[in-house]
Motif scaffolding. Structure first.
Motif, PDB file in Angstrom:
ATOM      1  N   MET B   1      88.922  18.216  32.229  1.00  0.00           N
ATOM      2  CA  MET B   1      88.836  18.702  30.871  1.00  0.00           C
ATOM      3  C   MET B   1      87.729  18.271  30.096  1.00  0.00           C
ATOM      4  O   MET B   1      87.394  17.067  29.992  1.00  0.00           O
ATOM      5  CB  MET B   1      90.421  18.127  30.240  1.00  0.00           C
ATOM      6  N   THR B   2      87.239  19.090  29.388  1.00  0.00           N
ATOM      7  CA  THR B   2      86.174  18.628  28.562  1.00  0.00           C
ATOM      8  C   THR B   2      86.289  18.543  27.009  1.00  0.00           C
ATOM      9  O   THR B   2      86.958  19.219  26.562  1.00  0.00           O
ATOM     10  CB  THR B   2      84.941  19.884  28.545  1.00  0.00           C
ATOM     11  N   THR B   3      86.011  17.228  26.673  1.00  0.00           N
ATOM     12  CA  THR B   3      86.261  17.107  25.166  1.00  0.00           C
ATOM     13  C   THR B   3      85.074  17.565  24.457  1.00  0.00           C
ATOM     14  O   THR B   3      84.103  18.137  24.859  1.00  0.00           O
ATOM     15  CB  THR B   3      86.298  15.445  25.058  1.00  0.00           C
ATOM     16  N   THR B   4      85.493  17.714  23.134  1.00  0.00           N
ATOM     17  CA  THR B   4      84.598  18.096  22.242  1.00  0.00           C
ATOM     18  C   THR B   4      83.337  17.181  22.174  1.00  0.00           C
ATOM     19  O   THR B   4      82.092  17.984  22.222  1.00  0.00           O
ATOM     20  CB  THR B   4      84.918  18.136  20.717  1.00  0.00           C
ATOM     21  N   ALA B   5      83.268  15.980  22.324  1.00  0.00           N
ATOM     22  CA  ALA B   5      82.134  15.050  22.421  1.00  0.00           C
ATOM     23  C   ALA B   5      81.363  15.558  23.497  1.00  0.00           C
ATOM     24  O   ALA B   5      80.128  15.367  23.539  1.00  0.00           O
ATOM     25  CB  ALA B   5      82.759  13.702  22.174  1.00  0.00           C
ATOM     26  N   GLU B   6      81.994  15.696  24.636  1.00  0.00           N
ATOM     27  CA  GLU B   6      81.125  15.744  25.848  1.00  0.00           C
ATOM     28  C   GLU B   6      80.390  17.208  25.727  1.00  0.00           C
ATOM     29  O   GLU B   6      79.297  17.422  26.284  1.00  0.00           O
ATOM     30  CB  GLU B   6      82.012  15.954  27.232  1.00  0.00           C
ATOM     31  N   ARG B   7      81.006  18.125  25.242  1.00  0.00           N
ATOM     32  CA  ARG B   7      80.490  19.511  25.107  1.00  0.00           C
ATOM     33  C   ARG B   7      79.292  19.476  24.178  1.00  0.00           C
ATOM     34  O   ARG B   7      78.203  20.133  24.433  1.00  0.00           O
ATOM     35  CB  ARG B   7      81.488  20.584  24.675  1.00  0.00           C
ATOM     36  N   ARG B   8      79.465  18.677  23.252  1.00  0.00           N
ATOM     37  CA  ARG B   8      78.262  18.509  22.065  1.00  0.00           C
ATOM     38  C   ARG B   8      77.250  17.837  23.024  1.00  0.00           C
ATOM     39  O   ARG B   8      76.111  18.200  22.647  1.00  0.00           O
ATOM     40  CB  ARG B   8      78.848  17.599  20.865  1.00  0.00           C
ATOM     41  N   GLU B   9      77.390  16.862  23.662  1.00  0.00           N
ATOM     42  CA  GLU B   9      76.332  15.963  24.355  1.00  0.00           C
ATOM     43  C   GLU B   9      75.512  16.744  25.288  1.00  0.00           C
ATOM     44  O   GLU B   9      74.420  16.735  25.201  1.00  0.00           O
ATOM     45  CB  GLU B   9      76.914  14.886  24.945  1.00  0.00           C
ATOM     46  N   ARG B  10      76.324  17.752  25.985  1.00  0.00           N
ATOM     47  CA  ARG B  10      75.787  18.620  26.954  1.00  0.00           C
ATOM     48  C   ARG B  10      74.883  19.539  26.153  1.00  0.00           C
ATOM     49  O   ARG B  10      73.913  19.988  26.721  1.00  0.00           O
ATOM     50  CB  ARG B  10      76.907  19.344  27.841  1.00  0.00           C
ATOM     51  N   GLN B  11      75.268  20.180  24.999  1.00  0.00           N
ATOM     52  CA  GLN B  11      74.462  21.258  24.448  1.00  0.00           C
ATOM     53  C   GLN B  11      73.330  20.576  23.787  1.00  0.00           C
ATOM     54  O   GLN B  11      72.305  21.208  23.745  1.00  0.00           O
ATOM     55  CB  GLN B  11      75.414  21.946  23.247  1.00  0.00           C
ATOM     56  N   ARG B  12      73.562  19.221  23.542  1.00  0.00           N
ATOM     57  CA  ARG B  12      72.369  18.491  22.867  1.00  0.00           C
ATOM     58  C   ARG B  12      71.080  18.455  23.751  1.00  0.00           C
ATOM     59  O   ARG B  12      70.160  18.540  23.639  1.00  0.00           O
ATOM     60  CB  ARG B  12      72.832  17.072  22.271  1.00  0.00           C
ATOM     61  N   THR B  13      71.709  18.139  25.188  1.00  0.00           N
ATOM     62  CA  THR B  13      70.772  17.969  26.109  1.00  0.00           C
ATOM     63  C   THR B  13      70.045  19.479  26.500  1.00  0.00           C
ATOM     64  O   THR B  13      68.973  19.201  26.635  1.00  0.00           O
ATOM     65  CB  THR B  13      71.352  17.377  27.585  1.00  0.00           C
ATOM     66  N   GLN B  14      70.922  20.329  26.250  1.00  0.00           N
ATOM     67  CA  GLN B  14      70.224  21.571  26.726  1.00  0.00           C
ATOM     68  C   GLN B  14      69.212  22.063  25.505  1.00  0.00           C
ATOM     69  O   GLN B  14      68.250  22.503  25.774  1.00  0.00           O
ATOM     70  CB  GLN B  14      71.388  22.636  26.525  1.00  0.00           C
ATOM     71  N   LEU B  15      69.568  21.624  24.441  1.00  0.00           N
ATOM     72  CA  LEU B  15      68.563  21.891  23.209  1.00  0.00           C
ATOM     73  C   LEU B  15      67.294  21.285  23.329  1.00  0.00           C
ATOM     74  O   LEU B  15      66.132  21.444  23.307  1.00  0.00           O
ATOM     75  CB  LEU B  15      69.214  21.467  21.899  1.00  0.00           C
ATOM     76  N   ILE B  16      67.452  19.839  23.704  1.00  0.00           N
ATOM     77  CA  ILE B  16      66.189  19.035  24.060  1.00  0.00           C
ATOM     78  C   ILE B  16      65.412  19.502  25.293  1.00  0.00           C
ATOM     79  O   ILE B  16      63.894  19.569  25.049  1.00  0.00           O
ATOM     80  CB  ILE B  16      66.447  17.591  24.178  1.00  0.00           C
ATOM     81  N   ASP B  17      66.044  19.858  26.268  1.00  0.00           N
ATOM     82  CA  ASP B  17      65.546  20.724  27.443  1.00  0.00           C
ATOM     83  C   ASP B  17      64.737  21.773  26.849  1.00  0.00           C
ATOM     84  O   ASP B  17      63.516  22.143  27.285  1.00  0.00           O
ATOM     85  CB  ASP B  17      66.498  21.139  28.410  1.00  0.00           C
ATOM     86  N   ALA B  18      65.400  22.530  26.043  1.00  0.00           N
ATOM     87  CA  ALA B  18      64.452  23.756  25.639  1.00  0.00           C
ATOM     88  C   ALA B  18      63.460  23.621  24.861  1.00  0.00           C
ATOM     89  O   ALA B  18      62.327  23.981  25.049  1.00  0.00           O
ATOM     90  CB  ALA B  18      65.597  24.852  25.017  1.00  0.00           C
TER      91      ALA B  18
END
Lengths: 205, 205
Positions: B1-18
């Motif tokens: 199960m993915t928490t909101t905080a985890e999803r946010r952290e994953r998207q943040r990493t994607q943003l920095i990657d991009a």
């Protein structure tokens, strides 16, 4: 009676004046052909009767900056050529400090000497190349006293390295980056660096 | 199960990657919030739930660049701490050459470390300051062997000066300006400069 050639030359000087003023105030990003045309009272397209392109205009402004830098370095050098290693070291210190002072006092115009890149595929014209290269004599003259045994190409390389090193300290220092030498220490650090190098040169490698 | 905080952290990493990819390819000017949002599949405004502003995003990318630079310098240093002046000089040369190699191989990302300026009135956050400052240990450690009698603030100043000098040679060299040290001579000139300074430090002033 004013001939066409005279009128063109006068307008060309006005254009370079206006470009110099714009860069001094706002940097390279502040240079807009449309505003320059308005300022000297000509049509936008007429600018390109006066200079080949914006690259040439920036180089003409750079040429003035270099001439003033040259004069500032010469003034710092004084009249007598160095004849001992100590005098040569003092000379290099004086030149480096005058370089730093000039950069500080002409920040935007000085920055443009390094920031400007020619349009894709264009090369820097010969007159500008030779103006830039002649500046190295301020370093080469004392170096010939400090390392008389090195070849001329070797001394030319050393003068580029020494220039780049001092330039780095000045450039990062004047940007006031966190990692910079703080402004209040800048002159002392530049003098220290140049003296270290000169001392290093005096020791047989 | 993915928490909101985890999803946010994953998207943040994607943003920095991009953002990292965009800067590596096109430099700071290639960083567009709209394109980043599209790439990671979020609304433009949603980016600012992931980072406070574009400044923070650039600093987060810079943080990665610094970590990689740090690793490259550490690898060049090897395992043993220098204990003699000669070893300390070799260490400084190795660090300077690794710095040059890193800059060459990461040209755009490395440039951004110096080109980026915070928005008017904004200050660099503490975490970024401390990341930048910790890099100086690569210079401070060998300097403490070379000039054990100098005070710590004095050695800190020297490390800034030495860094700026080597940076200047690298930066002008990699721009391939006319006045630069030619690329083929760059490593040799950097080594020569650092050795001169070290030799100068060994001579009583």
């Amino acid at each position: 009676m004013t001939t066409t050639a005279e009128r063109r030359e006068r307008q060309r000087t006005q254009l370079i004046d206006a470009a110099e003023k714009a860069i001094a105030e706002k940097g390279l990003a502040g240079l807009k052909a449309r505003e320059l045309a308005q300022e000297i009272g000509c049509a936008l397209g007429a600018i390109y009767n006066l200079v080949a392109d914006m690259d040439e205009l920036v180089l003409r402004v750079g040429s003035r900056t270099l001439m003033r830098l040259d004069a500032a370095l010469s003034a710092a050098e004084g009249e007598n050529a160095p004849s001992t290693a100590n005098e040569a070291a003092d000379r290099l210190v004086a030149v480096a400090l005058a370089y730093c002072a000039f950069a500080r006092d002409n920040l935007q115009l000085w920055r443009v000497l390094f920031e400007h890149r020619m349009a894709e595929g264009a090369v820097v014209p010969d007159w500008a190349v030779s103006e830039q290269m002649t500046m190295f004599r301020h370093i080469l003259e004392p170096l010939s006293i400090l390392v008389p045994d090195r070849s001329e190409p070797e001394r030319m390389l050393m003068s580029r390295t020494l220039f780049s090193a001092v330039h780095g300290v000045v450039a990062i220092g004047l940007e006031e980056k966190l990692i910079a030498v703080p402004r209040r220490d800048l002159d002392r650090q530049i003098e220290g660096l140049v003296r270290l190098v000169c001392r290093g040169l005096a020791v047989p490698g």
